[in-house]
Write an enzyme that holds these catalytic residues in place. Structure first.
Site, PDB file in Angstrom:
ATOM      1  N   ASP A  76       0.607   4.153  -2.982  1.00  0.00           N
ATOM      2  CA  ASP A  76       1.294   5.286  -3.600  1.00  0.00           C
ATOM      3  C   ASP A  76       2.425   5.784  -2.706  1.00  0.00           C
ATOM      4  O   ASP A  76       2.204   6.133  -1.545  1.00  0.00           O
ATOM      5  CB  ASP A  76       0.289   6.414  -3.866  1.00  0.00           C
ATOM      6  CG  ASP A  76       0.732   7.314  -4.992  1.00  0.00           C
ATOM      7  OD1 ASP A  76       1.872   7.160  -5.452  1.00  0.00           O
ATOM      8  OD2 ASP A  76      -0.062   8.167  -5.415  1.00  0.00           O
ATOM      9  N   SER A  94       3.616  10.508  -9.439  1.00  0.00           N
ATOM     10  CA  SER A  94       2.605   9.468  -9.604  1.00  0.00           C
ATOM     11  C   SER A  94       2.143   9.299 -11.044  1.00  0.00           C
ATOM     12  O   SER A  94       1.737   8.205 -11.443  1.00  0.00           O
ATOM     13  CB  SER A  94       1.386   9.778  -8.721  1.00  0.00           C
ATOM     14  OG  SER A  94       1.733   9.795  -7.362  1.00  0.00           O
ATOM     15  N   SER A 124      -2.491   8.345 -10.102  1.00  0.00           N
ATOM     16  CA  SER A 124      -2.304   6.902  -9.933  1.00  0.00           C
ATOM     17  C   SER A 124      -3.410   6.075 -10.585  1.00  0.00           C
ATOM     18  O   SER A 124      -3.119   5.200 -11.406  1.00  0.00           O
ATOM     19  CB  SER A 124      -2.184   6.554  -8.442  1.00  0.00           C
ATOM     20  OG  SER A 124      -1.017   7.131  -7.900  1.00  0.00           O
ATOM     21  N   GLU A 140     -24.413  16.486  -1.070  1.00  0.00           N
ATOM     22  CA  GLU A 140     -24.068  16.204   0.331  1.00  0.00           C
ATOM     23  C   GLU A 140     -23.558  17.432   1.077  1.00  0.00           C
ATOM     24  O   GLU A 140     -23.808  17.587   2.270  1.00  0.00           O
ATOM     25  CB  GLU A 140     -23.016  15.090   0.367  1.00  0.00           C
ATOM     26  CG  GLU A 140     -22.784  14.475   1.730  1.00  0.00           C
ATOM     27  CD  GLU A 140     -21.874  13.263   1.634  1.00  0.00           C
ATOM     28  OE1 GLU A 140     -21.718  12.558   2.656  1.00  0.00           O
ATOM     29  OE2 GLU A 140     -21.315  12.996   0.549  1.00  0.00           O
TER      30      GLU A 140
END
Length: 301
Positions: free
Chosen positions: A65, A115, A178, A239
């Site tokens: 990118d 993008s 993207s 997490e």
């Protein structure tokens, strides 16, 4: 994966640095014969090339990118300098490809592209407006009603319709512009979850990008960040205790994805990823939080 052809789209984001200049002139480069030999070798390689007439089994699209000529040059120079050379003479793997080309990058409504519209261009084959994703230039950014009827299909979608297995892997969020260009149709690249949808978008029936990831093209492999966009805001991340989902509709999109596919597996850590049995898995989704995925992407290799 089951015995099927695989079409894999991979988004890789490369950061390259520049480490100064060297003043030492290599001895061999001071003599004309050195360059004459280099030129003859390059010509011989080109003239000796034969066309590969075989049919490709897999197609892999790598995307850096923002990786234009200047960034590639910086990477080439840095590679050479890390090898103790001046840098410019270094060769990247992509420099050795038998066929190379340049493409112009711009949006229909802006010279400086983003993008989303560029992803639409190289994945769907049409130039688009700044900030829009998977839509033709008839759509206007952040205007949901303008998107209807202006959707364009990606090469990933066409490959799936042709019976191939398809996938996306990204060091960014998989809902990022993207990778999302391969499956999403939205007038606003920032509509990651329903939390970001405007009142006009909701009333006009637009869906967020995470929703489209699950409900649009049937993707076999999904690896990247953006875990929070898949879960309700009441769900605490497994997490990170300070992170929660962002969805307002109370929908667990991972559960929706798993329940609608056979031999599907969801992972969010390296241990579960390593335990995946390829021969028993037709669908794989691996999701990290947006801020953590890039730091830990190398662990999944």
């Amino acid at each position: 994966m089951a015995a099927r052809q695989t079409f894999l789209i991979i988004g890789i984001f490369v950061l390259a640095g520049f480490d100064g200049c060297f003043s030492v002139i290599p001895e061999e480069e001071q003599h004309p014969d050195f360059w004459y030999v280099k030129g003859k070798e390059a010509l011989h390689t080109s003239l000796s090339m034969t066309r590969n007439m075989n049919r490709a089994k897999n197609l892999i699209l790598f995307l850096g990118d923002g990786m234009g000529i200047s960034t590639v040059t910086a990477a080439r120079v840095m590679k050479g300098q890390m090898e103790g050379k001046t840098g410019e003479e270094s060769v990247l793997a992509m420099d050795t490809f038998p066929h190379l080309a340049l493409s112009k990058t711009y949006n229909v409504d802006q010279q400086m592209p983003d993008s989303a519209a560029t992803a639409t261009a190289y994945l769907c084959g049409v130039k688009a407006n700044y900030g829009t994703l998977g839509l033709s230039a008839a759509a206007r950014r952040a205007n949901c009603s303008s998107a209807k009827g202006n959707e364009v299909k990606s090469i990933l979608h066409h490959a799936k319709m042709a019976g191939m297995s398809v996938g996306i892997v990204s060091t960014a969020r998989v809902q990022h512009a993207s990778p999302a260009g391969s499956y999403a149709h939205t007038p606003e690249r920032g509509w990651y979850s329903d939390k970001e949808l405007t009142s006009e978008a909701v009333s006009s029936g637009c869906k967020d990008i995470a929703y489209q990831l699950v409900h649009n093209t049937d993707i076999n492999v999904i690896l990247g960040g953006g875990r929070q966009y898949m879960f309700p805001k009441e769900t605490v991340d497994p997490e990170y205790s300070t992170v929660t989902g962002s969805r307002k509709d109370k929908t667990n999109l991972v559960d929706v994805w798993l329940s609608s596919r056979n031999n599907a597996k969801y992972v969010w850590n390296k241990q579960d990823f390593d335990a995946v049995k390829e021969e028993k898995t037709d669908y794989l989704m691996g999701k990290a939080t947006s801020s953590i995925w890039r730091e830990n992407f190398h662990l999944l290799h």
